[in-house]
Design a protein around this motif. Structure first.
Motif, short mmCIF file in Angstrom:
data_model
loop_
_atom_site.label_atom_id
_atom_site.label_comp_id
_atom_site.label_asym_id
_atom_site.label_seq_id
_atom_site.Cartn_x
_atom_site.Cartn_y
_atom_site.Cartn_z
N PRO A 54 40.43 28.98 33.86
CA PRO A 54 39.56 29.90 34.60
C PRO A 54 40.00 30.05 36.05
O PRO A 54 40.39 29.08 36.70
CB PRO A 54 38.19 29.23 34.53
CG PRO A 54 38.25 28.33 33.35
CD PRO A 54 39.67 27.87 33.27
N VAL A 55 39.96 31.28 36.53
CA VAL A 55 40.18 31.59 37.94
C VAL A 55 39.01 32.48 38.32
O VAL A 55 38.97 33.66 37.96
CB VAL A 55 41.52 32.33 38.16
CG1 VAL A 55 41.67 32.71 39.63
CG2 VAL A 55 42.68 31.49 37.69
N VAL A 56 38.03 31.91 39.02
CA VAL A 56 36.80 32.63 39.32
C VAL A 56 36.88 33.20 40.74
O VAL A 56 37.04 32.46 41.71
CB VAL A 56 35.57 31.73 39.17
CG1 VAL A 56 34.29 32.50 39.49
CG2 VAL A 56 35.50 31.16 37.76
N VAL A 57 36.77 34.52 40.83
CA VAL A 57 36.77 35.23 42.10
C VAL A 57 35.36 35.73 42.35
O VAL A 57 34.76 36.37 41.47
CB VAL A 57 37.76 36.42 42.06
CG1 VAL A 57 37.73 37.20 43.36
CG2 VAL A 57 39.16 35.92 41.75
N VAL A 58 34.83 35.44 43.54
CA VAL A 58 33.45 35.82 43.86
C VAL A 58 33.48 36.88 44.95
O VAL A 58 34.20 36.74 45.94
CB VAL A 58 32.63 34.60 44.33
CG1 VAL A 58 31.20 34.99 44.61
CG2 VAL A 58 32.70 33.48 43.30
N SER A 81 41.82 33.26 30.96
CA SER A 81 41.56 33.59 29.56
C SER A 81 40.75 32.51 28.85
O SER A 81 40.68 32.48 27.63
CB SER A 81 42.88 33.84 28.82
OG SER A 81 43.68 32.68 28.88
N ILE A 82 40.15 31.60 29.63
CA ILE A 82 39.27 30.57 29.10
C ILE A 82 37.93 30.69 29.82
O ILE A 82 37.88 30.85 31.04
CB ILE A 82 39.86 29.16 29.30
CG1 ILE A 82 41.18 29.03 28.53
CG2 ILE A 82 38.88 28.08 28.87
CD1 ILE A 82 41.90 27.71 28.76
N THR A 83 36.83 30.59 29.08
CA THR A 83 35.50 30.68 29.67
C THR A 83 35.24 29.50 30.60
O THR A 83 35.62 28.37 30.29
CB THR A 83 34.43 30.71 28.56
OG1 THR A 83 34.63 31.89 27.78
CG2 THR A 83 33.02 30.70 29.11
#
Length: 141
Positions: A54-58, A81-83
């Motif tokens: 996961p790479v979470v961009v806020v 590509s992974i939750t």
């Protein structure tokens, strides 16, 4: 019509019903191809494809005054590509003196290549200063 003709007419209809029509063959063939394709893709994904973490961009969507302060509506997008589950998000609002005002929230999950919305609350207007918001952590489901 004689009994013999009636019996032979029924036999012909029974024989015609025993053979599948062209449409039935086409549907059966398409169904078989679809099943083989799904099994093949699932097998490929399970054995060969590797998921990116996961790479979470806020990002800030909207800031609104509410009783007692301000609400910052955010959107967290997972480029991996992974939750990601249990995604921690923190907003930080610098002050002229002293430590910055902080607000935190946890998003239950952000699906792969998907997004979720959440909100943060602040006492001061985050539009007035150098406001920042970012993900601070996640868990794998």
């Amino acid at each position: 019509m004689s009994e013999q003709q009636e019996a032979s007419g029924e036999d012909e209809r029974d024989q015609a019903d025993d053979h599948p029509s062209v449409l039935q063959w086409v549907i059966a063939g398409a169904s078989a191809l679809l099943i083989v394709g799904v099994i093949g893709f699932t097998t490929y994904e399970a054995l060969v494809a590797t998921g990116s973490p996961p790479v979470v961009v806020v990002e800030v969507q909207h800031v609104e005054a509410v009783p007692g302060g301000y609400r910052v509506e955010i959107r967290a997008y997972n480029e991996g590509s992974i939750t990601a589950s249990g995604v921690s998000v923190e907003g930080e609002l610098p002050q002229d003196s002293g430590p910055p005002e902080k607000s935190q929230t946890t998003i239950d999950y952000v699906p792969a290549k998907g997004y979720r919305h959440a909100g943060l609350f602040f006492k001061r207007d985050p539009r007035a200063k150098n406001f920042s918001v970012h993900a601070t952590g996640y868990e794998l489901p």
